[in-house]
Design an enzyme around this catalytic site. Sequence first.
Site, PDB file in Angstrom:
ATOM      1  N   LYS A  71      17.670  29.130 -10.176  1.00 14.70           N
ATOM      2  CA  LYS A  71      18.497  30.392 -10.352  1.00 14.70           C
ATOM      3  C   LYS A  71      18.639  30.354 -11.826  1.00 14.70           C
ATOM      4  CE  LYS A  71      22.553  30.125  -8.641  1.00 14.70           C
ATOM      5  NZ  LYS A  71      22.212  28.824  -7.759  1.00 14.70           N
ATOM      6  N   THR A  73      17.220  29.164 -14.534  1.00 12.26           N
ATOM      7  CA  THR A  73      16.005  29.711 -15.132  1.00 12.26           C
ATOM      8  C   THR A  73      15.856  31.051 -15.096  1.00 12.26           C
ATOM      9  OG1 THR A  73      15.110  27.326 -14.928  1.00 12.26           O
ATOM     10  CG2 THR A  73      13.608  29.255 -15.578  1.00 12.26           C
ATOM     11  N   ARG A  94      28.030  29.053 -15.924  1.00 12.44           N
ATOM     12  CA  ARG A  94      28.950  27.901 -15.705  1.00 12.44           C
ATOM     13  C   ARG A  94      28.431  26.642 -16.600  1.00 12.44           C
ATOM     14  NH1 ARG A  94      28.121  26.314  -9.665  1.00 12.44           N
ATOM     15  NH2 ARG A  94      25.904  27.004 -10.518  1.00 12.44           N
ATOM     16  N   LYS A 105      20.666  16.488  -8.903  1.00 16.17           N
ATOM     17  CA  LYS A 105      20.464  17.813  -8.945  1.00 16.17           C
ATOM     18  C   LYS A 105      19.916  18.359 -10.229  1.00 16.17           C
ATOM     19  CE  LYS A 105      22.863  22.387  -8.738  1.00 16.17           C
ATOM     20  NZ  LYS A 105      22.859  22.873  -9.998  1.00 16.17           N
ATOM     21  N   ALA A 273      29.982  25.569  -6.053  1.00 19.30           N
ATOM     22  CA  ALA A 273      30.159  26.736  -5.293  1.00 19.30           C
ATOM     23  C   ALA A 273      30.282  25.955  -3.574  1.00 19.30           C
ATOM     24  CB  ALA A 273      28.936  27.601  -5.082  1.00 19.30           C
ATOM     25  N   PHE A 301      24.782  27.858  -6.126  1.00 22.63           N
ATOM     26  CA  PHE A 301      23.977  27.763  -4.867  1.00 22.63           C
ATOM     27  C   PHE A 301      23.451  28.968  -4.195  1.00 22.63           C
ATOM     28  CE2 PHE A 301      26.743  23.570  -4.906  1.00 22.63           C
ATOM     29  CZ  PHE A 301      25.467  22.692  -5.248  1.00 22.63           C
ATOM     30  N   PHE A 381       5.324  29.337  -9.225  1.00 21.92           N
ATOM     31  CA  PHE A 381       4.867  27.952  -9.476  1.00 21.92           C
ATOM     32  C   PHE A 381       3.546  28.120  -9.541  1.00 21.92           C
ATOM     33  CE2 PHE A 381       9.231  26.788  -8.695  1.00 21.92           C
ATOM     34  CZ  PHE A 381       9.196  25.394  -8.946  1.00 21.92           C
ATOM     35  N   TRP A 409       9.889  30.281 -16.611  1.00 19.14           N
ATOM     36  CA  TRP A 409       9.901  28.908 -17.018  1.00 19.14           C
ATOM     37  C   TRP A 409       8.443  28.679 -18.003  1.00 19.14           C
ATOM     38  CZ3 TRP A 409       6.626  24.703 -17.575  1.00 19.14           C
ATOM     39  CH2 TRP A 409       7.243  23.465 -17.493  1.00 19.14           C
TER      40      TRP A 409
END
Length: 556
Positions: A71, A73, A94, A105, A273, A301, A381, A409
């Site tokens: 998210k 990224t 954040r 994480k 969150a 999240f 991906f 990415w």
Amino acid sequence: MTTDIEIAQQAKIRPILEIAEKVGLTEADLELYGKYKAKIDMTKIHELAAQPDGKLILVTSINPTPAGEGKSTITIGLADALNRIGKKTVIALREPSLGPVMGIKGGATGGGYAQVLPMEDINLHFTGDMHAITTANNALAALLDNHLHQGNELNIDPRRIIWKRVVDLNDRALRHVIVGLGGPIQGVPREDGFDITVASEIMAILCLATDIDNLKERLGKIVVGYTYQKEPVTVADLQIEGALALLLKDAIKPNLVQTIEGTPAFVHGGPFANIAHGCNSIMASKLALKLGDYAVTEAGFGADLGGEKFLDIKVPHLKKAPDAVVVVATIRALKMHGGVKKDQLGLENVSAVTAGFANLKRHVENMQAYGLPVVVAINEFVTDTEAEFQQLETLCHQLGVTVKRAAVWANGGAGGLDLAEAVVAACETKEANYQRLYQDEATIAAKVTTIVQKIYGGKTVVFEKKALNQMKTFANLGWDRLPICMAKTQYSFSDDPTAIGAPVDFTVSIREFVPKLGAGFLVALTGDVMTMPGLPKKPAALKMDVDDQGNALGLF
């Protein structure tokens, strides 16, 4: 393959003054933290208040899985892409917590060629905001215990103190402790505990405050416990809101950094969150709106947590609803929601994409129910196949929502141009007609039930005995008009983390409520959700190091 930290360390980082100039800020508007980081002076923040707002883009996602969604990224790559197509764009994100950074994480600075810099600083101590929040929280705890020791003038019942200490790490051993042992001169013995710093109400307050006066007012409203007569005791009763605000006088100022491509980014505040409201600070979001034609922000999240809380808790204070919502997913994560094991995600499985789409579908429909245009972003991906994406595209079109692949990415902003064009089109051709999920006048039980039924897809809510008693007490105190902040597992719509996909007709249990009057909401604790996480068997910290030049190693 080049790692995120290697990409970040090889990137050409620009002096922060150059980044500030892009949005009309001068050196006089900044408080410099070295060459590449700065805080914004409060005078400039007040000056910008009269400026019109730009477009607001909210980035959220499906329920996270071990396969990853990316998210942050996508948020960063989308902003870089918007700048590439000529839209003056600023990011509001954040701050990472050391808990997940050193746990499992990871950080919160994006990945690959869609990162904010300096990545190492932001993921570690940054400008000291986390330290300031931790210190203010624990100063309150120390002053509270000192009040008990020095005669307890307010007649506080030590058994009914709800204020906990905090630390910015995952440390399960601190969840339940006893303080004050060792005799009369060591204080009053009582049960206590630690939360992670990002779960502190002071973190939520910092992120919802609009200025220092509002910060001080909110701090004064914090409920720390109850008297022997069961009357609430606040920070204002202890007369220490000024001291706490003093410790936060610099932390309240948003931090300015940059992406690899030089997009200005405000990184400020970091509530989780799943146990808090999951959004960066209002002040950072406002700065992004005032300084850019587009402001791109994210909520923590999945959309069932951060997205819902952004729209029901933050937006009424921000006084600006999103012009569009981007829901992030990956083919890999959808297959996992469709029942595929992690070690099988590299194999083509169109039927699993179809099954896992139920999770994405519910999130999209939830965001649309707020009256907001939605775009789906698929974080690409190398294992994704054309057949899998074509099936996903068909399913999204049947839902009436645009879906775009993004290779940010690997390619930075250049990999998100199609997504950027789709987001601009959504803002310019579809009208946002924001409507909140529930009204303040609804009862506590009704608000919780509305969230469970309309957002999660559940059937019923069971309020345990403590929660039932609290709802009566809170209604008598007039706290029932506050919004609800659900503390729930991030991995499922339900309160069962193993119930992936889109479960239906389930029951959510509320074991208790925690009043957060300073933040302005009531936290509803579901299931066995923890406000102090633990570390995994092999935490990320095991791979971290520093070389003899002071360069970070193994930080993702």
